[in-house]
Enzyme design. Structure first.
Site: not given
Length: 242
Positions: A22, A71, A73-74, A76-77, A190, A199, A220
């Site tokens: 991240d 990552d 996260k598709y 769509d069509i 964590r 989260q 993190r």
């Protein structure tokens, strides 16, 4: 259960840990990654980092020997998601995800798109984001997280995906329901002394593996550690000692 049991490793990594990168830039990312070892973890590239740095960064991470979880996260069509998954496979990524709520046709199209790739990435369905509460799901007209997760996980499996993203709280039920070969990827991990941050449904690494998770996404607690490799090594040692 052996937490280091291999499953479709590309770079020889047997650890269940996926480090969430991240970072805002590729320079920050590569500086951090230089402190890690491909044998000790896999890496997750999410929307912010991929938008900022693109496929060049993924190429660099793969070239360094890391298995990469793309990552994005598709959702769509079917044709668009299928094409995106094919491109991801060409990049050499180890894992790619999509929202299971995109439906059966979308997921089946993704599976068919990568079926004949020389190195096929694992296809993972996103069920319910770990940041969402039951109250927030109700605002969308959806049932409680446990119900929605099970529904979407069943759909993902019957559509030919390799596993789903789920919280550790749902892992035991899903493993019993869907079998050992269906992979469970768990964010919201964590360490015992870490804050939950954004989260909601969180758990420690050992507890998540005991619950049935196959892969643990950790951000993190590792990326903010003074010595990331030492922290990662300690996590792996703790899991191997279970």
């Amino acid at each position: 259960m052996n937490p280091f049991a291999p499953s479709a490793p590309l770079g020889g990594c047997l650890s269940p840990v996926i480090v969430a990168l991240d970072f805002p830039t590729d320079a920050d990312t590569l500086e951090f990654v230089a402190r890690l070892e491909p044998s000790q973890c896999r890496l997750k590239v999410g929307k912010e980092l991929f938008t900022a740095s693109g496929r060049k960064l993924v190429d660099q991470l793969v070239a360094r020997g890391f298995d990469v979880f793309l990552d994005l996260k598709y959702h769509d069509i079917p044709n668009t998601v299928a094409s995106a998954c094919r491109v991801a496979a060409d990049l050499g990524v180890w894992m790619v995800d999509m929202h299971a709520s995109g439906g059966r046709r979308m997921m089946e199209a993704a599976r068919e798109a990568v079926a004949n790739c020389s190195v096929r990435p694992l296809l993972i369905g996103v069920t319910v984001l770990t940041s969402m509460t039951d109250e927030e799901l109700a605002e969308l007209g959806l049932p409680a997280a446990a119900v929605q997760v099970e529904r979407l996980a069943r759909l993902a499996q019957s559509s030919g995906l390799d596993g789903v993203v789920c919280s550790a709280q749902e892992a035991a039920a899903l493993k019993n329901l869907l079998g050992a070969s269906f992979k469970l990827v768990t964010p919201g991990i964590r360490l015992a002394d870490s804050a939950a941050d954004d989260q909601r449904r969180v758990m420690t690494p050992a507890a998540a593996m005991a619950a049935g998770s196959d892969y643990l996404v950790i951000g993190r607690p590792i990326t903010k550690a003074a010595d990331p490799l030492a922290t990662l090594t300690a996590i792996n040692a703790g899991l191997a000692a279970r």
